[in-house]
Design an enzyme around this catalytic site. Structure first.
Site, mmCIF file in Angstrom:
data_model
loop_
_atom_site.group_PDB
_atom_site.id
_atom_site.type_symbol
_atom_site.label_atom_id
_atom_site.label_comp_id
_atom_site.label_asym_id
_atom_site.label_seq_id
_atom_site.Cartn_x
_atom_site.Cartn_y
_atom_site.Cartn_z
ATOM 1 N N ARG A 148 35.701 40.984 29.602
ATOM 2 C CA ARG A 148 36.757 39.994 28.876
ATOM 3 C C ARG A 148 36.644 40.646 27.306
ATOM 4 N NH1 ARG A 148 33.040 36.712 31.689
ATOM 5 N NH2 ARG A 148 34.409 35.631 33.442
ATOM 6 N N LYS A 172 31.505 34.058 29.867
ATOM 7 C CA LYS A 172 31.712 32.524 29.721
ATOM 8 C C LYS A 172 30.476 31.635 30.340
ATOM 9 C CE LYS A 172 35.892 31.322 31.263
ATOM 10 N NZ LYS A 172 37.021 31.352 32.193
ATOM 11 N N HIS A 244 43.327 42.175 29.273
ATOM 12 C CA HIS A 244 42.457 41.327 30.619
ATOM 13 C C HIS A 244 43.066 42.421 31.652
ATOM 14 C CE1 HIS A 244 40.127 38.241 31.936
ATOM 15 N NE2 HIS A 244 40.689 37.901 32.987
ATOM 16 N N ARG A 247 40.514 44.636 32.947
ATOM 17 C CA ARG A 247 39.725 43.974 33.713
ATOM 18 C C ARG A 247 40.304 43.803 35.331
ATOM 19 N NH1 ARG A 247 35.232 40.345 33.524
ATOM 20 N NH2 ARG A 247 35.370 38.455 34.699
ATOM 21 N N HIS A 270 31.648 36.647 37.598
ATOM 22 C CA HIS A 270 32.475 35.320 38.013
ATOM 23 C C HIS A 270 31.290 34.530 38.626
ATOM 24 C CE1 HIS A 270 36.606 37.120 38.789
ATOM 25 N NE2 HIS A 270 36.170 36.988 37.644
ATOM 26 N N TYR A 279 41.606 39.596 43.923
ATOM 27 C CA TYR A 279 41.726 40.928 44.187
ATOM 28 C C TYR A 279 41.745 41.624 45.382
ATOM 29 C CZ TYR A 279 40.502 40.322 39.049
ATOM 30 O OH TYR A 279 40.631 39.795 37.889
#
Length: 299
Positions: A148, A172, A244, A247, A270, A279
């Site tokens: 990110r 995150k 992004h 990514r 994640h 994806y």
């Protein structure tokens, strides 16, 4: 009600060690709910008087105001979290948010670049200037590690191990991970670090940012977006591409080339496999196209 919101936010910050960004988002979302429920004189109802019908009305009002489904879902998550806390604290006898359901999201495939398009973008920054070396190192690192942009600009020298090809990433939710860096990105980083300028008035003991601006200070996420816009134009690529997108491209290319989804989940940082599974739809589409092109009985 506003008093309880304030107590919830303070507890969130003090006991759960939530980031300032998270606290700010919760404050905005819950203040918006309080404003919606307030009467003409600005008085909010007692917390125990709020019903599920009130909350559903708030959801409907957000939709009518044109909020994206993802934004409505985020606000509902904040409301549910607040009322769960209120129930535990004994502020309400029942949790009116328990019956709330998120709006059904449309399945939107992420935009990504092909491997050839990524190669064109990565070669766009000129190698003859310090800024060009920096920009190439930024783009190579974003794509190589699937970062990110906030993770990229937050990287410090102490997070880098170029010999081992690893970057310590703070993601995150204050989650941390180790991300591999490919040889192209490592070489680009070495070239940039040899030319980097660091602010002369940096405080002793202060972490040195990997990526700096012309004044030697930490680069911002907006600056990365601006430099990407410039190099997209130079490479003749879709101007809607964002940091992004690199990514997204990282994840899609890994899956296209046989990486298992659990590994890609770990590399992206994640928490949930469901987040990564978007994806697989892109990858499946690529497989279908390859099948249609190559199989003699596909048509």
């Amino acid at each position: 009600m506003r008093r309880e919101i304030g107590q919830f936010l303070r507890r969130l910050q003090r006991e759960r060690d939530a980031s300032p960004h998270t606290v700010k988002a919760y404050r905005e979302d819950l203040t918006a709910l309080a404003d919606y429920l307030a009467d003409d004189d600005g008085r909010t109802p007692a917390l125990g008087a709020v019903t599920v019908s009130d909350l559903r009305g708030y959801t409907a009002a957000l939709a009518e105001a044109g909020y994206a489904k993802s934004s409505v879902a985020r606000r509902m998550a904040a409301v549910r979290s607040f009322f769960r806390f209120a129930r535990r604290e004994g502020w309400v006898a029942n949790n009116p948010a328990e019956a709330l359901r998120n709006p059904r999201k449309s399945k939107k495939l992420p935009h990504y670049l092909s491997a050839d398009e990524v190669a064109r973008l990565l070669s766009a920054p000129p190698a003859g200037t310090a800024q060009g070396l920096r920009d190439r190192a930024i783009l190579e690192t974003l794509y190589s590690a699937g970062l990110r942009v906030s993770e990229l600009v937050g990287a410090n020298d102490g997070d880098l191990d170029l010999e081992q090809g690893l970057l310590h990433v703070r993601g995150k939710g204050r989650k941390e991970r180790l991300s591999p860096i490919g040889s192209y990105a490592a070489d680009a980083l070495r070239a940039w670090l040899a030319k980097r300028n660091v602010a002369p008035d940096a405080r002793a003991g202060e972490a040195t940012p990997v990526f700096t601006n012309r004044f030697g200070r930490r680069l911002t996420t907006r600056s990365v977006a601006r430099l990407l816009e410039k190099h997209l134009a130079a490479a003749g690529l879709d101007p809607r591409t964002s940091p992004h997108t690199l990514r997204h491209s990282f994840a899609t290319h890994l899956l296209d080339r046989g990486a298992d989804i659990r590994s890609v989940q770990e590399l992206l940082g994640h928490s949930s496999l469901a987040t990564t599974q978007v994806y697989t739809h892109v990858s499946d589409r690529s497989l279908r196209e390859a099948y249609d092109r190559a199989h003699p009985r596909a048509g």
